[in-house]
Scaffold this motif. Structure first.
Motif, mmCIF file in Angstrom:
data_model
loop_
_atom_site.group_PDB
_atom_site.id
_atom_site.type_symbol
_atom_site.label_atom_id
_atom_site.label_comp_id
_atom_site.label_asym_id
_atom_site.label_seq_id
_atom_site.Cartn_x
_atom_site.Cartn_y
_atom_site.Cartn_z
ATOM 1 N N THR A 12 -0.513 -22.729 13.283
ATOM 2 C CA THR A 12 -1.802 -22.076 13.049
ATOM 3 C C THR A 12 -1.799 -21.318 11.730
ATOM 4 O O THR A 12 -2.781 -21.357 10.965
ATOM 5 N N ILE A 13 -0.697 -20.654 11.438
ATOM 6 C CA ILE A 13 -0.589 -19.892 10.190
ATOM 7 C C ILE A 13 -0.599 -20.822 8.985
ATOM 8 O O ILE A 13 -1.207 -20.514 7.952
ATOM 9 N N ILE A 14 0.070 -21.967 9.089
ATOM 10 C CA ILE A 14 0.054 -22.925 7.976
ATOM 11 C C ILE A 14 -1.373 -23.370 7.673
ATOM 12 O O ILE A 14 -1.759 -23.489 6.503
ATOM 13 N N LEU A 15 -2.159 -23.610 8.720
ATOM 14 C CA LEU A 15 -3.556 -24.014 8.497
ATOM 15 C C LEU A 15 -4.332 -22.942 7.739
ATOM 16 O O LEU A 15 -5.229 -23.259 6.951
ATOM 17 N N SER A 16 -3.972 -21.687 7.936
ATOM 18 C CA SER A 16 -4.668 -20.602 7.229
ATOM 19 C C SER A 16 -4.360 -20.594 5.744
ATOM 20 O O SER A 16 -5.037 -19.907 4.971
ATOM 21 N N MET A 17 -3.350 -21.366 5.325
ATOM 22 C CA MET A 17 -2.986 -21.435 3.910
ATOM 23 C C MET A 17 -4.123 -22.009 3.072
ATOM 24 O O MET A 17 -4.165 -21.817 1.848
ATOM 25 N N ILE A 18 -5.056 -22.719 3.728
ATOM 26 C CA ILE A 18 -6.225 -23.253 3.011
ATOM 27 C C ILE A 18 -7.008 -22.133 2.347
ATOM 28 O O ILE A 18 -7.568 -22.303 1.254
ATOM 29 N N GLY A 19 -7.028 -20.961 2.975
ATOM 30 C CA GLY A 19 -7.776 -19.836 2.428
ATOM 31 C C GLY A 19 -6.970 -18.915 1.540
ATOM 32 O O GLY A 19 -7.490 -17.886 1.076
ATOM 33 N N VAL A 20 -5.699 -19.238 1.279
ATOM 34 C CA VAL A 20 -4.849 -18.394 0.432
ATOM 35 C C VAL A 20 -5.099 -18.731 -1.035
ATOM 36 O O VAL A 20 -4.633 -19.757 -1.534
ATOM 37 N N LYS A 21 -5.850 -17.859 -1.716
ATOM 38 C CA LYS A 21 -6.237 -18.141 -3.098
ATOM 39 C C LYS A 21 -6.098 -16.932 -4.019
ATOM 40 O O LYS A 21 -6.546 -16.972 -5.160
ATOM 41 N N ASP A 22 -5.498 -15.851 -3.525
ATOM 42 C CA ASP A 22 -5.335 -14.678 -4.367
ATOM 43 C C ASP A 22 -4.044 -13.949 -3.999
ATOM 44 O O ASP A 22 -3.283 -14.382 -3.129
ATOM 45 N N LEU A 23 -3.816 -12.831 -4.656
ATOM 46 C CA LEU A 23 -2.584 -12.074 -4.470
ATOM 47 C C LEU A 23 -2.442 -11.553 -3.042
ATOM 48 O O LEU A 23 -1.393 -11.719 -2.405
ATOM 49 N N ALA A 24 -3.500 -10.945 -2.509
ATOM 50 C CA ALA A 24 -3.448 -10.383 -1.160
ATOM 51 C C ALA A 24 -3.183 -11.467 -0.120
ATOM 52 O O ALA A 24 -2.390 -11.276 0.813
ATOM 53 N N GLY A 25 -3.846 -12.607 -0.273
ATOM 54 C CA GLY A 25 -3.655 -13.705 0.663
ATOM 55 C C GLY A 25 -2.239 -14.250 0.612
ATOM 56 O O GLY A 25 -1.648 -14.582 1.648
ATOM 57 N N TRP A 40 -5.190 -29.124 -2.273
ATOM 58 C CA TRP A 40 -4.302 -28.487 -1.311
ATOM 59 C C TRP A 40 -4.661 -28.747 0.150
ATOM 60 O O TRP A 40 -3.802 -28.634 1.041
ATOM 61 N N VAL A 41 -5.896 -29.060 0.467
ATOM 62 C CA VAL A 41 -6.343 -29.128 1.853
ATOM 63 C C VAL A 41 -5.585 -30.188 2.652
ATOM 64 O O VAL A 41 -5.114 -29.926 3.773
ATOM 65 N N HIS A 42 -5.444 -31.380 2.126
ATOM 66 C CA HIS A 42 -4.834 -32.482 2.877
ATOM 67 C C HIS A 42 -3.375 -32.220 3.266
ATOM 68 O O HIS A 42 -3.006 -32.382 4.444
ATOM 69 N N PRO A 43 -2.496 -31.811 2.344
ATOM 70 C CA PRO A 43 -1.115 -31.550 2.769
ATOM 71 C C PRO A 43 -1.003 -30.354 3.713
ATOM 72 O O PRO A 43 -0.129 -30.332 4.587
ATOM 73 N N ILE A 44 -1.893 -29.370 3.566
ATOM 74 C CA ILE A 44 -1.871 -28.222 4.474
ATOM 75 C C ILE A 44 -2.252 -28.649 5.884
ATOM 76 O O ILE A 44 -1.625 -28.238 6.874
#
Length: 451
Positions: free
Chosen positions: A339-352, A417-421
């Motif tokens: 589940t956490i790996i799927l959230s990597m789609i939204g990781v686009k900045d320092l905080a994320g 990035w979406v497909h490998p995530i």
């Protein structure tokens, strides 16, 4: 005519029976041995493999040595994200991300797939042969990598991929099997401590490599420095780690019969999905951060943050596993990892990036540390543990060979990035589902929900 007689309970470290503070014999410091005699002549005691000291100086020195093996082996492989980023952006610019991904894929493949053979060799008493071979190959490979040339792909592939993976693969399974010689009740804790060595290594190696490679030292000198440190620590590990049980007699393991066990079969198949998804963030997080505009100076620390969190993920759950059950915790943390790996789609900045690194490190670390303990629950006898563990890693390692290049192909040079995530996240969730199935059969066999 041989006569076997049961000797008294002996202390592991000094051979003397030592009462505990309450006046009773301390079973954690003792083990039962068989003493073989011929007439009046007494032979060397034969250690009874059904009893475990659960501690002692020799046991914890072995754990320390195995910890160092993980630090320099799998810990170094877990820092490949630094190399991946450097190769893609500067050193191997004539190669695609997918081609560079094969280097990391081969490392993972050899690290785990060799377990199918090294597990049997460990059981047969060849631990020191594996250790010495691993030290020599690691030294040759990493020092030779420091002599490689820019954009000469085969040189980097053979040294950083094949060589480093082979060296780590020779010692990885054996270092995780060492606790089986000393611990039963505390085995999850011992394995967790040993496994945390790779997490700590994956904290220190990336920081050191990033600062050296991207500093005044440069790539080639940085690799030489890291090689010298690793070889020294591996020599120390070889001196500290000692096996306790005698080599097992040559025996046939009913592997096909094991695969007919529903619980072990489900767990065995889970390796396909686990190795397809688990290492994607480790190899690609730094590159993901940089391509999304995160400052490079901070992005270099993303892997170290992830693996610092992984250190606690490998130790804390392992320490409480005997209360809540290794399968119960392993299943929760594995599904959580997906589940956490799927959230990597939204990781686009320092905080994320920081948030993802901490949470993923904690959950994935627990997955890695609890896997050997879960396999131990599936074994019918302690003598099977090394081989069952090696088979799982061997099968999973084959998938690990293809996982990183497949992720690189899905990523493409345009960084989609979406497909490998999605592939990585769904794979880990499927791993957790198969753990649930395996847990069902183990729970039914043992008649308990705390497993």
């Amino acid at each position: 005519m041989n006569e076997l007689r049961r000797a008294r309970s002996l202390d592991v470290d000094n051979g003397l029976s030592t009462p505990s503070s309450n006046g009773h014999s301390n079973n954690e410091k003792h083990e039962i041995v068989n003493v073989q005699t011929i007439g009046d002549e007494e032979r060397v005691p034969i250690v009874d493999s059904s009893h475990f000291p659960e501690g002692g100086v020799r046991a914890w020195l072995a754990v320390t040595g195995a910890f160092l093996v993980q630090f320099t082996g799998f810990g170094y492989i877990n820092s490949f994200g630094v190399y991946q980023d450097f190769y893609v952006r500067e050193y191997l610019t004539a190669s695609t991300p997918s081609e560079i991904g094969w280097i990391g894929g081969v490392q993972v493949f050899l690290n785990f797939s060799l377990g199918a053979f090294t597990g049997r060799l460990f059981d047969r008493g060849y631990f020191y042969h594996l250790m010495i071979s691993g030290v020599v190959i690691h030294a040759i490979s990493v020092f030779t990598l420091s002599l490689s040339q820019k954009n000469v792909y085969y040189q980097v592939f053979l040294t950083n991929g094949v060589g480093v993976g082979l060296a780590s693969g020779l010692t990885y399974t054996a270092s995780l099997a060492i606790p089986g010689h000393y611990f039963r009740r505390r085995r999850s804790l011992a394995v967790g401590i040993i496994s945390s060595g790779s997490a700590l290594g994956a904290v220190i190696h990336p920081i050191m490599l990033n600062r050296l490679i991207n500093g005044p030292v440069g790539f080639h000198s940085a690799v030489k420095i890291s090689a010298a440190i690793n070889v020294f620590l591996l020599v120390v590990a070889a001196c500290l780690t000692r096996t306790r049980l005698p080599p097992k007699e040559l025996q046939r393991f009913p592997i096909m019969q094991w695969l007919k066990e529903p619980g072990y079969l489900a767990f065995f198949v889970s390796a396909i999905f686990c190795f397809m998804g688990l290492f994607f963030p480790v190899f690609y997080l730094q590159l993901n951060a940089i391509t999304h505009g995160v400052d490079r100076k901070f992005a270099f620390y993303a892997l170290s943050i992830l693996n610092a969190s992984s250190f606690f993920g490998r130790t804390i759950p392992a320490a409480i596993a005997h209360k809540f059950g290794v399968f119960n915790l392993g299943t929760v943390f594995t599904i959580g990892t997906g589940t956490i790996i799927l959230s990597m789609i939204g990781v686009k900045d320092l905080a994320g990036t920081v948030t993802f690194s901490i949470i993923f490190g904690l959950f994935s670390g627990a997955c890695i540390a609890l896997t050997p303990a879960m396999i131990a629950h599936l074994a019918n006898d302690a003598n099977e543990f090394g081989t069952r563990l090696g088979l799982y890693f061997g099968f999973g390692g084959i998938l690990g060979l293809f996982a990183t290049p497949i992720s690189g192909a899905l990523l493409t040079s345009q960084y989609h990035w979406v497909h490998p995530i999605l592939l990585a996240g769904i794979s880990m969730i499927m791993t957790g589902v198969l753990y649930v199935i395996a847990r069902h059969f183990v729970s039914k066999r043992e008649g308990s929900q705390i497993i």
